[in-house]
Motif scaffolding. Sequence first.
Motif, mmCIF file in Angstrom:
data_model
loop_
_atom_site.group_PDB
_atom_site.id
_atom_site.type_symbol
_atom_site.label_atom_id
_atom_site.label_comp_id
_atom_site.label_asym_id
_atom_site.label_seq_id
_atom_site.Cartn_x
_atom_site.Cartn_y
_atom_site.Cartn_z
ATOM 1 N N ARG A 71 2.513 -2.970 -0.595
ATOM 2 C CA ARG A 71 0.990 -3.377 -0.716
ATOM 3 C C ARG A 71 0.406 -4.105 0.460
ATOM 4 N NH1 ARG A 71 2.580 -3.274 -6.345
ATOM 5 N NH2 ARG A 71 3.077 -6.123 -5.854
ATOM 6 N N HIS A 72 1.743 -4.395 1.654
ATOM 7 C CA HIS A 72 1.738 -5.104 2.346
ATOM 8 C C HIS A 72 1.807 -4.422 3.501
ATOM 9 C CE1 HIS A 72 1.307 -8.475 4.487
ATOM 10 N NE2 HIS A 72 1.713 -7.589 5.957
ATOM 11 N N ALA A 74 1.834 0.069 4.968
ATOM 12 C CA ALA A 74 2.320 1.487 4.956
ATOM 13 C C ALA A 74 3.091 1.961 6.264
ATOM 14 C CB ALA A 74 0.249 2.214 5.658
ATOM 15 N N HIS A 99 -0.096 1.053 -5.478
ATOM 16 C CA HIS A 99 -1.549 0.442 -6.733
ATOM 17 C C HIS A 99 -1.415 0.479 -8.161
ATOM 18 C CE1 HIS A 99 -2.702 -1.423 -2.857
ATOM 19 N NE2 HIS A 99 -2.562 -0.180 -2.119
ATOM 20 N N GLN A 148 -2.772 4.306 1.424
ATOM 21 C CA GLN A 148 -2.213 3.440 1.088
ATOM 22 C C GLN A 148 -3.633 1.327 1.093
ATOM 23 O OE1 GLN A 148 1.545 3.327 2.005
ATOM 24 N NE2 GLN A 148 2.224 1.899 1.424
ATOM 25 N N THR A 150 -3.608 -0.864 3.095
ATOM 26 C CA THR A 150 -2.735 -2.086 3.367
ATOM 27 C C THR A 150 -3.373 -2.820 4.208
ATOM 28 O OG1 THR A 150 -1.528 -0.577 4.726
ATOM 29 C CG2 THR A 150 -0.477 -0.975 2.429
ATOM 30 N N ARG A 183 -7.139 -5.367 9.211
ATOM 31 C CA ARG A 183 -5.843 -4.615 9.504
ATOM 32 C C ARG A 183 -5.181 -4.696 10.882
ATOM 33 N NH1 ARG A 183 -6.647 0.936 6.322
ATOM 34 N NH2 ARG A 183 -8.145 0.790 4.992
#
Length: 256
Positions: A71-72, A74, A99, A148, A150, A183
């Motif tokens: 989750r953090h 990709a 997720h 994803q 992330t 990001r």
Amino acid sequence: MTLLNLSDLSVTLRVRPVLSHITLDVRPGELIGLIGANGAGKTTLMRAALGLVPFTGRASLAEMTPGERGRHAAWMPQTREIAWPVSVEALVGLGRVPHEGRASADEDRAAVDHALSTLGLEPFRHRTATRLSGGEQARVLLARALAQETPLLMADEPIAGLDPAHQIGTMKSLAALARDGERGVIVSLHDLGLAARYCTRLVVLHQGRIAADGPAGEVLSPALIREVFGIDAFYEDTPRGPVFQPLDILGPGPDS
């Protein structure tokens, strides 16, 4: 806020030192281009950061559980293998697996739609992924990583095998992801021209160590290019952005 911290990270594979004492932080808003000659350790650095190869030192992602890490961060590896003849939409949807149970079906669908749109893949949505060209498959796998959603995206040579238009389009998409300030993106690249134009920061690996770290205008000096890549090159900041052009090999060329 730091999305990735590497501290004094070293990697030895089959008794050969590959990385030595790497210290690196990645923050939101950064598009970091990881550059260096073949064998400099770019892929190994990213794999070590994810805890995929043994290392000494510290890598913050490796301290997370697999679920937390998914989750953090990709990850798009250099290998472009699609094993099953599934639709592009289904393959991109696999990016939502971390997720599962935490996001609604509508959120999953929106993430997939956004990833497909970002990389211009909407016309391919219902195509069989294994029937696409190598370059098209590379874009689909990057879309899976984007879906994803992330905070950190790591991609190993994401523009390899793409035509010039899609190389530029992909780099623009990655730059836009970082520019939103939420990001961080780190990519390994061989095209120094595109790295200079789109990356906010370049990290140069040479013989397993960081040889330079900073903006393109500071990093891509003639002396460093000669030392790391063994070439002469032209670099200039222009109104349309940085221009980098390799000129010649230093010493005897491959055809001599």
